[in-house]
Design a protein around this motif. Structure first.
Motif, short mmCIF file in Angstrom:
data_model
loop_
_atom_site.label_atom_id
_atom_site.label_comp_id
_atom_site.label_asym_id
_atom_site.label_seq_id
_atom_site.Cartn_x
_atom_site.Cartn_y
_atom_site.Cartn_z
N SER A 80 3.71 1.51 -1.57
CA SER A 80 4.74 1.35 -2.59
C SER A 80 4.96 2.63 -3.40
N ARG A 81 3.93 3.44 -3.55
CA ARG A 81 4.12 4.68 -4.32
C ARG A 81 5.00 5.67 -3.55
N ASN A 101 8.47 4.64 -3.94
CA ASN A 101 9.06 5.12 -5.19
C ASN A 101 9.64 6.52 -5.01
N LEU A 102 8.88 7.38 -4.34
CA LEU A 102 9.34 8.76 -4.19
C LEU A 102 10.59 8.83 -3.31
N THR A 158 13.08 7.01 -3.48
CA THR A 158 14.29 6.80 -4.26
C THR A 158 14.84 8.13 -4.80
N LEU A 159 14.00 9.17 -4.83
CA LEU A 159 14.49 10.48 -5.27
C LEU A 159 15.22 11.20 -4.14
N GLY A 164 9.77 14.62 0.70
CA GLY A 164 9.09 15.58 1.57
C GLY A 164 8.49 16.74 0.78
N HIS A 165 9.23 17.21 -0.22
CA HIS A 165 8.72 18.31 -1.04
C HIS A 165 7.50 17.90 -1.84
N LEU A 166 7.36 16.61 -2.07
CA LEU A 166 6.20 16.13 -2.82
C LEU A 166 5.04 15.80 -1.88
N GLY A 167 5.20 16.12 -0.62
CA GLY A 167 4.07 16.00 0.30
C GLY A 167 4.05 14.74 1.14
N ILE A 168 5.13 13.96 1.10
CA ILE A 168 5.16 12.75 1.91
C ILE A 168 5.55 13.10 3.34
N ARG A 173 14.52 14.40 0.99
CA ARG A 173 14.09 15.79 0.87
C ARG A 173 13.07 15.93 -0.24
N SER A 174 13.38 15.33 -1.39
CA SER A 174 12.45 15.44 -2.52
C SER A 174 11.12 14.80 -2.18
N LEU A 206 0.83 -1.20 0.00
CA LEU A 206 0.00 0.00 0.00
C LEU A 206 0.86 1.26 0.00
#
Lengths: 343, 273
Positions: free
Chosen positions: A222-223, A226-227, A229-230, A236-240, A233-234, A220
């Motif tokens: 897994s997406r 994926n983030l 792996t960037l 977190g910037h995408l809202g995780i 910090r990235s 659940l």
């Protein structure tokens, strides 16, 4: 217009690997020292599944009480270790991360050994005693590794912190062995090397909820994985919610590792070899990679266990020996590559 | 759109930001310049909500940034960190799709309705033909373009960039900043960019914020901020100032010590064209 690449990779690969797993398990149940034909084996399974009385009690005992639980357990252990390996690799952004190399397995092994041979807390946790202690100690081991190695782990740091943690928990385990009786000692030794021999249905039942629970959580998420792996910090910037997601994923992976170790000892390299191979087949997207690796891990361990049983018949090798023979050279090759590319 | 008031931040009792304020309006590009250690990267970390200020508040879309959830924040604000994209085995298209995360639901299979945004981001950043290429096989400049396309797919109202051109050659520097400027103008994006290169800052930014030791030293249009005396005060060197032959914005040229006639005299050289 292609809708989702990961689905296109997920469906055929899970389909064919499921089929392959069924075949491998069927073959593993059928092969063995007691002279049973394929037909006898399947007659037993059929009679058990339909609830009719067994035609041949001896065959029934061998197949239903000895071989089948063992094969199913091997599949579950392989699934759990491969799943945990994918998660560790994704989160630590290092293809060499694996529960065994990180030392998480040795933590779990110490916990499990204490539970098996000291019987701590049996009244409280009952049949879950061993997995619970394995989980507790594996979490401690993981904390040590993360404390030593930091967040995004360079290969050298990862291996060195794994070595330190393994050395510590290994020593504690040796201590437990040293103070146990001669008979227990042999059992522990054999168990540490990793084995699914002489396992019964209650072992299977003891790890099933941990495996299923861990896998569900991990898939659940897994997406978000994926983030990761960037980079954190990235992500977190995408809202995780970086910390929470990371903690949940690490706990789930540790839980799966502990469940596997609790029933089968430390079986190395499954979580390393399988995700790597599957990344080539199914791509890096964890939505496909997790299910595919889990199935492949199951196949790999069923096959390894069958080999371990057959190679030196009537003697049995510990399954950990077989996986290490495959895994260690693979690890060496990967290490070489990762150093060359400055991983 | 993005506004910060009286930001203070200290790491181990060393003050990195001292009462800094900044605001970025929609359709505006604000450049943050200043010497190393003047607190530029810390400012980005506070404005992006990644870290909290010791004192002061950051407002995003009229609300204190801490009021927004991670997703709500990411749906409004995108960040391009200094490191750029790591070498991942995902394809260009997959990485760009990751920008959709804040707009998607929790389930792993969510996101099939986001094709349009991803397509637009790909074509606007000129990556439509490279969509199946793996990011770890791209050059640094191409990777930075993918990072921008990912931010475009995120459809933010504010974009923060931390030295987006540091490791790039002149062609990529220009492409990247042109793309961002076009995006800013077409969609009214609010952009705050940290730049080391004063000439690029002068060329692309509507307003510059010159920082020294964690506080504002000067702020205003490039002509007002890039003056010999200010640069001397902040950077401690005396560069030559000239004007861009085409656009007329101030440009800063280094004046090597042994060739600078005014060295030691304390008089900055300024050439007015």
């Amino acid at each position: 217009m292609k809708q989702a690449d990961w689905l296109i990779r997920l469906i055929p690969w899970t389909g064919s690997l499921t089929l392959l797993l069924m075949l491998a398990m069927g073959a593993a149940v059928s092969w063995g020292s007691a002279d049973l034909g394929w037909i006898d084996v399947w007659r037993v399974v059929a009679s058990r599944l339909t609830g009719s009385p067994p035609a041949d009690p001896a065959a029934d005992a061998i197949v239903w009480h000895i071989r089948l639980p063992r094969v199913i357990l091997a599949a579950m252990v392989g699934a759990a270790l491969a799943g945990a390996g994918v998660v560790f690799q994704g989160l630590l952004r290092n293809p060499l991360a694996d529960p065994y190399i990180l030392g998480v397995s040795s933590g779990a092994a110490l916990g499990a050994a204490l539970a098996i041979f000291a019987g701590l807390g049996v009244s409280l946790f009952r049949e879950w005693t061993v997995p619970v202690w394995a989980f507790a100690f594996a979490s401690v081991a993981l904390l040590f590794v993360l404390g030593l190695g930091g967040r995004a782990m360079r290969t050298e740091t990862l291996i060195l912190s794994g070595v330190v943690v393994q050395a510590f928990f290994g020593a504690m385990l040796t201590f437990v062995i040293a103070v146990s009786s001669a008979e227990e000692m042999q059992r522990i030794q054999y168990w540490i090397m990793g084995s699914v021999a002489l396992r019964e249905w209650h072992h299977t039942c003891a790890i099933l909820p941990f495996l299923l629970g861990g896998l569900t959580v991990v898939w659940l998420m897994s997406r978000p994985l994926n983030l990761f792996t960037l980079g954190e910090r990235s992500a977190g910037h995408l809202g995780i919610a970086v910390r929470r997601t990371r903690t949940v994923l690490l706990l789930a992976a540790t839980l799966m590792t502990s469940a596997a170790v609790a029933v089968s000892g430390t079986i190395g390299f499954v979580g390393l070899v399988i995700p790597h191979m599957m990344r080539r087949l199914a791509g890096p997207d964890h939505r496909a990679l997790i299910p595919v690796s889990v199935l492949a891990g199951a196949i790999f361990l069923v096959a390894s266990d069958t080999l371990a049983r057959m190679v030196m018949e009537p003697r049995e090798l510990p399954i950990g020996v077989v996986t290490a023979l495959v895994g260690a050279p693979f690890f060496a090759w990967q290490l070489k590559r990762s150093i060359r590319f400055g991983g | 759109m993005l506004k910060a008031r009286n930001l203070w931040k200290a790491y181990r009792s060393r003050h990195v930001l001292r009462g800094l304020g900044v605001s970025v309006a929609p359709g505006e590009m604000v450049g943050v310049i200043g010497p190393n250690g003047s607190g530029k990267t810390t400012l980005i970390r506070l404005l992006s909500g990644e870290e909290r200020p010791d004192r002061g508040t950051v407002f995003l879309d009229g609300e204190p940034i801490s009021k927004w959830s991670g997703r709500e924040r990411a749906a409004r604000l995108a960040v391009l960190p200094q490191e750029g994209l790591p070498s991942v085995p995902f394809t260009v298209e997959e990485v760009v799709s990751m920008g959709r995360h804040p707009h998607q639901s929790f389930w792993p299979w969510a996101g099939s309705t986001d094709r349009e945004s991803v397509e637009r981001a790909l074509s606007r950043s000129g990556l439509a033909r490279d969509r199946t290429r793996r990011v770890d096989r791209l050059s640094g400049g191409e990777r930075q373009r993918v990072a921008i396309a990912k931010a475009m797919a995120q459809e933010p109202k504010v974009l923060l960039l931390d030295e987006p051109t540091t490791y790039l050659d002149i062609a990529h520097q220009q492409t990247i900043l042109d793309r961002i400027q076009q995006w800013q103008r077409e969609e009214g994006l609010a952009v705050l960019v940290v730049l080391h290169d004063l000439n690029l800052a002068s060329q692309y930014c509507d307003r510059l914020l010159l920082m020294k030791e964690g506080a504002r030293w000067a702020e205003g249009p490039p002509e007002k901020v890039l003056t010999p005396s200010r640069l001397r005060e902040v950077y401690g060197v005396e560069p030559v100032l000239t004007r861009h032959p085409v656009t007329g914005v101030p440009q800063v040229l280094p004046a090597p010590g042994n060739q600078n006639p005014s060295r030691g005299a304390g008089a900055p050289v300024s050439v007015e064209l």
